[in-house]
Design a protein around this motif. Structure first.
Motif, PDB file in Angstrom:
ATOM      1  N   PRO A 126      13.055  53.598  -8.787  1.00  0.00           N
ATOM      2  CA  PRO A 126      12.386  54.088  -9.998  1.00  0.00           C
ATOM      3  C   PRO A 126      11.671  55.419  -9.831  1.00  0.00           C
ATOM      4  O   PRO A 126      11.445  56.133 -10.807  1.00  0.00           O
ATOM      5  CB  PRO A 126      11.397  52.963 -10.313  1.00  0.00           C
ATOM      6  N   LYS A 127      11.291  55.793  -8.611  1.00  0.00           N
ATOM      7  CA  LYS A 127      10.497  57.009  -8.433  1.00  0.00           C
ATOM      8  C   LYS A 127      10.694  57.537  -7.020  1.00  0.00           C
ATOM      9  O   LYS A 127      11.291  56.882  -6.156  1.00  0.00           O
ATOM     10  CB  LYS A 127       9.015  56.719  -8.673  1.00  0.00           C
ATOM     11  N   LYS A 160      15.018  59.091  -6.436  1.00  0.00           N
ATOM     12  CA  LYS A 160      15.025  58.401  -7.718  1.00  0.00           C
ATOM     13  C   LYS A 160      16.433  58.375  -8.298  1.00  0.00           C
ATOM     14  O   LYS A 160      17.133  59.386  -8.356  1.00  0.00           O
ATOM     15  CB  LYS A 160      14.070  59.103  -8.687  1.00  0.00           C
TER      16      LYS A 160
END
Length: 438
Positions: free
Chosen positions: A367-368, A372
């Motif tokens: 997610p990050k 990502k």
């Protein structure tokens, strides 16, 4: 065509991919296996299989072709790529072990005189080929209701080929006359002209030392040449024609043919233990059937043509070939060595970390952070729980990825998978890697 299992994991007749897609969308089936793709039904109301399916095997020293036929319908094609580095790896291990005995360390007596070999023992490099075929026949039996097996029990008798006259007239005449020696030469000389290297042209059997110069018909004196080179050479020897290396290459033994000859009955015995009717065919008959069916030369196409059971007309119900490359389940050695044989790193003895194992195919949704995105590939596990992911080319595309972001797609089973799409209705063939091991 998709393999189908019932609720009790018993094989049923394969179905079309559209039918499998519909069953999965309606919740009547689940994905049982990724490679080869197999679905499992949730209900027991579906009837049992009544069709006959024949597995055909074209055994080779480097590649083995597999084909599943239902009458004249080809419903599955595959090709096994055998490991060819076993002997070199064992030679390297032996060299390291023997150099340790010559150093100023404690003396280790060699143990090779104390070991006994079991009856039917084969060298590991040959046993690996037998095991690959045995394992995949067992796997396919669990996925498809096989009823028959056709096996190309190929034999390159180099002694008889050097002296064809010793076997009498029956060996040289009959329905398959000329196929055995020609097939041997095609394999040995790479299916191209020995002089100009021309490919995909009619090739003629040519004498390296002509009969006019007292040359013999032994296979070591035969090669392949196109019509232009054959006429230009005339009654000259290969050396006078400007190719002295041809005579040296003709004397080189065909190693691959020897490997097949040494293991062909071992493979046959393992197939008979499966409880299915086994039909044997020769390489000459396979070639004759392939020419009649007008199929290109490849191992999976050769598998279709194995044996007398080959139909006069075939219908392809599949447009892809599953390539299965044997990679192994890891190294026995737990210490990495430098070029001098000294340790430069140690491998952990633990194999599984947080439910993952090196070589598993995963889907990582990150997610990050720096990486990502969504990644597919083979995972390299670490004890810390932060893994690396490699793509189909073996290049690292993600480093230090938390195991919580990874989802298993396929467990490591010692093989690497790739799908090759055949040419259908003018669509050019492409290759898509669907599984890879580091």
């Amino acid at each position: 065509m998709i393999f189908v299992l019932n609720k009790n994991k018993q094989p049923l007749s394969p179905c079309h991919s559209a039918v499998a897609r519909k069953l999965l969308k309606t919740g009547k089936a689940v994905i049982h296996k990724k490679y080869p793709f197999t679905i499992r039904l949730k209900e027991l109301k579906y009837s049992e299989n009544k069709a006959e399916f024949r597995l055909k095997i074209d055994y080779g020293s480097r590649h083995t072709g597999l084909a599943i036929l239902n009458g004249s319908k080809v419903i599955g094609l595959a090709q096994i790529h055998h490991k060819t580095s076993i002997k070199s790896n064992m030679d390297s291990r032996r060299a390291m072990r023997r150099t340790r005995r010559n150093r100023t360390t404690r003396y280790r007596k060699p143990r090779f005189n104390n070991r006994k070999r079991k009856e039917g023992w084969l060298p590991p490099s040959l046993q690996s080929r037998v095991d690959n075929i045995q394992n995949w026949v067992a796997k396919l039996q669990k996925l498809c209701p096989l009823t028959h097996i056709s096996y190309e029990n190929a034999k390159f008798d180099t002694q008889l080929m050097q002296n064809p006259e010793v076997s009498g007239v029956e060996y040289q005449q009959g329905e398959l006359q000329g196929y055995e020696v020609r097939e041997y030469l095609l394999e040995k000389w790479g299916r191209k002209c020995a002089y100009c290297g021309a490919e995909n042209v009619p090739l003629e059997i040519e004498h390296i030392i002509p009969r006019a110069r007292k040359g013999t018909d032994r296979v070591s004196n035969l090669t392949l040449a196109c019509r232009t080179c054959n006429e230009a050479k005339g009654t000259m020897t290969a050396e006078k024609f400007g190719y002295p290396e041809i005579q040296k290459q003709a004397r080189i033994p065909l190693r691959d043919a020897t490997l097949v000859t040494a293991t062909r009955w071992k493979v046959y015995n393992t197939l008979t233990e499966k409880g299915l009717e086994v039909e044997c065919g020769t390489g000459a008959r396979t070639k004759m059937n392939r020419i009649k069916l007008n199929l290109p030369k490849d191992h999976h196409f050769d598998a279709i043509c194995v044996g007398a059971s080959t139909p006069n007309k075939i219908i392809f119900k599949t447009n892809s070939v599953l390539h299965i490359k044997a990679k192994g389940r890891g190294s026995h050695c737990r210490t990495n060595l430098d070029k001098y044989g000294f340790p430069r790193g140690y491998l952990t003895r633990q194999k599984s970390f947080f439910g993952f194992q090196t070589g598993d195919i995963v889907k990582a949704i990150i997610p990050k952070g720096k990486y990502k995105g969504i990644f597919f590939g083979a995972v390299a596990c670490r004890k810390t729980g932060y893994f690396d992911i490699k793509n189909k080319e073996g290049v690292r595309i993600g480093q230090g990825i938390n195991h919580k972001y990874c989802n298993i797609l396929s467990r490591a089973d010692g093989y690497e998978y790739a799908t090759e799409h055949l040419e259908v209705d003018g669509i050019p063939p492409t290759t898509e890697v669907i599984g890879i091991l580091p």
